[in-house]
Design an enzyme around this catalytic site. Structure first.
Site, PDB file in Angstrom:
ATOM      1  N   GLU A  69       0.799  -1.239   0.000  1.00  0.00           N
ATOM      2  CA  GLU A  69       0.000   0.000   0.000  1.00  0.00           C
ATOM      3  C   GLU A  69       0.830   1.286   0.000  1.00  0.00           C
ATOM      4  O   GLU A  69       0.566   2.203   0.768  1.00  0.00           O
ATOM      5  CB  GLU A  69      -0.961  -0.016   1.200  1.00  0.00           C
ATOM      6  CG  GLU A  69      -1.899  -1.206   1.157  1.00  0.00           C
ATOM      7  CD  GLU A  69      -2.811  -1.330   2.390  1.00  0.00           C
ATOM      8  OE1 GLU A  69      -2.716  -0.504   3.292  1.00  0.00           O
ATOM      9  OE2 GLU A  69      -3.626  -2.271   2.412  1.00  0.00           O
ATOM     10  N   ASN A 109       2.098  -5.211  -3.188  1.00  0.00           N
ATOM     11  CA  ASN A 109       0.682  -5.474  -2.929  1.00  0.00           C
ATOM     12  C   ASN A 109      -0.055  -4.163  -2.653  1.00  0.00           C
ATOM     13  O   ASN A 109       0.431  -3.321  -1.892  1.00  0.00           O
ATOM     14  CB  ASN A 109       0.598  -6.380  -1.685  1.00  0.00           C
ATOM     15  CG  ASN A 109      -0.768  -6.977  -1.444  1.00  0.00           C
ATOM     16  OD1 ASN A 109      -1.344  -7.594  -2.342  1.00  0.00           O
ATOM     17  ND2 ASN A 109      -1.300  -6.823  -0.235  1.00  0.00           N
ATOM     18  N   HIS A 135     -10.450  -5.783  -2.695  1.00  0.00           N
ATOM     19  CA  HIS A 135     -11.548  -5.588  -1.733  1.00  0.00           C
ATOM     20  C   HIS A 135     -12.640  -4.818  -2.474  1.00  0.00           C
ATOM     21  O   HIS A 135     -12.570  -3.591  -2.605  1.00  0.00           O
ATOM     22  CB  HIS A 135     -11.078  -4.769  -0.527  1.00  0.00           C
ATOM     23  CG  HIS A 135     -10.076  -5.467   0.324  1.00  0.00           C
ATOM     24  ND1 HIS A 135     -10.381  -6.592   1.059  1.00  0.00           N
ATOM     25  CD2 HIS A 135      -8.765  -5.214   0.554  1.00  0.00           C
ATOM     26  CE1 HIS A 135      -9.304  -6.993   1.719  1.00  0.00           C
ATOM     27  NE2 HIS A 135      -8.313  -6.183   1.420  1.00  0.00           N
ATOM     28  N   GLU A 174      -6.453 -10.459  -1.552  1.00  0.00           N
ATOM     29  CA  GLU A 174      -7.293 -10.227  -0.363  1.00  0.00           C
ATOM     30  C   GLU A 174      -8.762 -10.129  -0.767  1.00  0.00           C
ATOM     31  O   GLU A 174      -9.517  -9.294  -0.262  1.00  0.00           O
ATOM     32  CB  GLU A 174      -6.854  -8.937   0.354  1.00  0.00           C
ATOM     33  CG  GLU A 174      -5.388  -8.936   0.745  1.00  0.00           C
ATOM     34  CD  GLU A 174      -4.944  -7.710   1.542  1.00  0.00           C
ATOM     35  OE1 GLU A 174      -5.811  -6.959   2.033  1.00  0.00           O
ATOM     36  OE2 GLU A 174      -3.722  -7.516   1.669  1.00  0.00           O
ATOM     37  N   ASP A 230     -12.521  -9.976  -1.273  1.00  0.00           N
ATOM     38  CA  ASP A 230     -13.825 -10.037  -0.607  1.00  0.00           C
ATOM     39  C   ASP A 230     -14.731  -9.047  -1.324  1.00  0.00           C
ATOM     40  O   ASP A 230     -14.265  -8.045  -1.859  1.00  0.00           O
ATOM     41  CB  ASP A 230     -13.750  -9.791   0.916  1.00  0.00           C
ATOM     42  CG  ASP A 230     -13.001  -8.548   1.340  1.00  0.00           C
ATOM     43  OD1 ASP A 230     -12.830  -7.615   0.520  1.00  0.00           O
ATOM     44  OD2 ASP A 230     -12.586  -8.481   2.505  1.00  0.00           O
TER      45      ASP A 230
HETATM   46  O1  G3I Z   1      -5.410  -8.167  18.771  1.00  0.00           O
HETATM   47  C1  G3I Z   1      -5.854  -6.902  19.263  1.00  0.00           C
HETATM   48  C2  G3I Z   1      -6.559  -7.059  20.572  1.00  0.00           C
HETATM   49  O2  G3I Z   1      -5.631  -7.521  21.533  1.00  0.00           O
HETATM   50  C3  G3I Z   1      -7.128  -5.708  20.982  1.00  0.00           C
HETATM   51  O3  G3I Z   1      -7.859  -5.840  22.157  1.00  0.00           O
HETATM   52  C4  G3I Z   1      -8.055  -5.174  19.893  1.00  0.00           C
HETATM   53  C5  G3I Z   1      -8.585  -3.790  20.222  1.00  0.00           C
HETATM   54  O4  G3I Z   1      -8.650  -2.964  19.095  1.00  0.00           O
HETATM   55  O5  G3I Z   1      -7.304  -5.059  18.709  1.00  0.00           O
HETATM   56  C6  G3I Z   1      -6.793  -6.307  18.247  1.00  0.00           C
HETATM   57  O6  G3I Z   1      -6.056  -6.053  17.108  1.00  0.00           O
HETATM   58  C7  G3I Z   1      -6.799  -5.805  15.934  1.00  0.00           C
HETATM   59  C8  G3I Z   1      -6.357  -6.802  14.878  1.00  0.00           C
HETATM   60  O7  G3I Z   1      -6.997  -6.528  13.648  1.00  0.00           O
HETATM   61  C9  G3I Z   1      -6.657  -8.242  15.259  1.00  0.00           C
HETATM   62  O8  G3I Z   1      -8.033  -8.443  15.338  1.00  0.00           O
HETATM   63  C10 G3I Z   1      -6.535  -4.402  15.471  1.00  0.00           C
HETATM   64  O9  G3I Z   1      -7.083  -3.469  16.377  1.00  0.00           O
HETATM   65  C11 G3I Z   1      -7.132  -4.173  14.100  1.00  0.00           C
HETATM   66  O10 G3I Z   1      -6.707  -2.912  13.612  1.00  0.00           O
HETATM   67  C12 G3I Z   1      -6.651  -5.255  13.156  1.00  0.00           C
HETATM   68  O11 G3I Z   1      -7.289  -5.045  11.912  1.00  0.00           O
HETATM   69  C13 G3I Z   1      -6.639  -5.620  10.809  1.00  0.00           C
HETATM   70  C14 G3I Z   1      -6.293  -4.547   9.787  1.00  0.00           C
HETATM   71  O12 G3I Z   1      -5.716  -5.139   8.651  1.00  0.00           O
HETATM   72  C15 G3I Z   1      -5.318  -3.534  10.361  1.00  0.00           C
HETATM   73  O13 G3I Z   1      -4.794  -2.701   9.400  1.00  0.00           O
HETATM   74  C16 G3I Z   1      -7.567  -6.654  10.181  1.00  0.00           C
HETATM   75  O14 G3I Z   1      -7.736  -7.745  11.091  1.00  0.00           O
HETATM   76  C17 G3I Z   1      -6.985  -7.157   8.872  1.00  0.00           C
HETATM   77  O15 G3I Z   1      -7.958  -7.937   8.213  1.00  0.00           O
HETATM   78  C18 G3I Z   1      -6.626  -5.983   7.988  1.00  0.00           C
HETATM   79  O16 G3I Z   1      -6.036  -6.482   6.808  1.00  0.00           O
HETATM   80  C19 G3I Z   1      -5.660  -5.507   5.835  1.00  0.00           C
HETATM   81  C20 G3I Z   1      -4.409  -6.016   5.154  1.00  0.00           C
HETATM   82  O17 G3I Z   1      -3.413  -6.268   6.098  1.00  0.00           O
HETATM   83  C21 G3I Z   1      -3.924  -5.030   4.108  1.00  0.00           C
HETATM   84  N1  G3I Z   1      -4.974  -4.701   3.163  1.00  0.00           N
HETATM   85  C22 G3I Z   1      -6.234  -4.246   3.768  1.00  0.00           C
HETATM   86  C23 G3I Z   1      -6.742  -5.262   4.765  1.00  0.00           C
HETATM   87  C24 G3I Z   1      -8.082  -4.829   5.343  1.00  0.00           C
HETATM   88  O18 G3I Z   1      -7.960  -3.660   6.083  1.00  0.00           O
END
Ligand code: G3I
Length: 302
Positions: free
Chosen positions: A127, A169, A206, A235, A237
């Site tokens: 990105e 990516n 996406h 990715e 969806d």
């Molecule tokens: O694990 C912590 C947890 O301990 C905490 O209590 C909670 C509170 O916010 O957060 C948890 O972490 C979260 C993590 O996902 C695991 O669930 C983060 O806040 C959250 O920001 C994170 O989101 C991820 C996101 O990337 C962050 O940028 C998504 O799961 C993930 O699907 C998403 O994936 C991205 C790709 O890497 C890049 N392309 C876009 C895609 C979608 O946004």
């Protein structure tokens, strides 16, 4: 048959999914994972904040769990991601200039070395392009270290793991007419012409609905492929999982020899980062959706 087996029968393509380490103890989840897919991408566990939470202290427990689960079943692993403006640990967010550049190089070297021999593809840089509509780079602390940060990242990854396929990516790079797509295309063209190591381009894909799937998507895939790189749908969806759009995406990949596979960004709708939009191939209770059947049918007959 299954998504992975049917994709493999199409010139060895992969059909992968994002996997969260926290879900590996859910047998309803692993039943589908183990049956359907032949590739995985750790959803968050290889990101910079996960693997280097404190500078020069590396943490691989959750990533290693996913890798060992996947490789134990013969699945390939996509590493995601070595250099990104987002999900940086606090210590990295506060760095700039030479200190940040050196930290990036050290991070890539350490992480790619740890996973050497286990990761088939790395999303080396994620990105890095702007959504401004002018095909420019995104502003970030990494970009401010100098415009060559992306090629330095790729050269560093190649040195650390010479056998991994190195990918760039990004999202919103699906429409061939979009300035962002053209910006990434020019970068890949430039890297190929100057011998900067790059093997593949990932289109995250996406889609916010059937209508956001662009009719020129196949042109985008084939245009990148014509530069001499593989293309991956990394990715996928689609809001509400429309069968037509899932079919079209699958057929577009099958139509381009260098489109080596598709990864969906999660298994069940409840596993999705957009769980309110039901964008995946399995219901929250693990049932196969109509879109699942559409994709499988396309893989078998398309
Ligand atoms: O694990 C912590 C947890 O301990 C905490 O209590 C909670 C509170 O916010 O957060 C948890 O972490 C979260 C993590 O996902 C695991 O669930 C983060 O806040 C959250 O920001 C994170 O989101 C991820 C996101 O990337 C962050 O940028 C998504 O799961 C993930 O699907 C998403 O994936 C991205 C790709 O890497 C890049 N392309 C876009 C895609 C979608 O946004």
């Amino acid at each position: 048959t299954t998504l992975g087996a049917s994709a493999a029968a199409r010139d060895g393509r992969f059909f992968g999914t994002a996997v969260a380490a926290s879900r590996l103890s859910d047998t309803a989840y692993t039943t589908i994972l183990d049956r359907e897919f032949n590739a995985v991408t750790p959803e968050n566990e290889m990101k910079i904040d996960a693997t280097e939470p404190n500078q020069n202290q590396f943490s691989y427990t959750n990533a290693d769990r996913i890798v060992s689960h996947a490789r134990g079943l013969g699945m390939q692993v996509r590493g995601h991601t070595l250099a990104w403006h987002s999900q940086q640990p606090g210590w990295m967010q506060s760095l700039s200039g030479t200190a940040l550049r050196n930290a990036m190089i050290n991070h890539i070297t350490q992480v790619a070395t740890h996973f050497r021999g286990q990761v088939t593809w790395w999303d080396v840089v994620n990105e890095a392009y702007s959504d401004a509509g002018d095909g420019s780079r995104r502003d970030s602390n990494l970009q401010r270290t100098g415009n060559d940060w992306i090629e330095v990242a790729f050269r560093t990854a190649r040195a650390a793991d010479p056998d991994a396929k190195l990918c760039y990516n990004d999202y919103n790079t699906d429409n061939w007419s979009a300035a962002k797509t053209q910006g990434v295309y020019r970068m890949v063209q430039d890297f190929k012409s100057r011998g900067v190591p790059i093997d593949c381009v990932g289109l995250q894909s996406h889609f916010t609905g059937g209508s956001s799937y662009p009719s020129n998507y196949r042109t985008t895939l084939s245009s990148f492929a014509a530069l001499g790189v593989d293309v991956h749908i990394t990715e996928l969806d689609i809001t509400n999982a429309p069968t037509a759009a899932y079919t079209n995406v699958t057929n577009d990949c099958l139509a381009v020899a260098r489109c080596k596979g598709i990864t969906v960004w999660g298994i069940r709708d409840s596993d999705s980062w957009r769980s309110g939009e039901s964008p995946l191939l399995f219901t929250s209770s693990g049932g196969k959706k109509a879109a699942y059947t559409s994709v499988l049918t396309a893989l078998n007959n398309g």
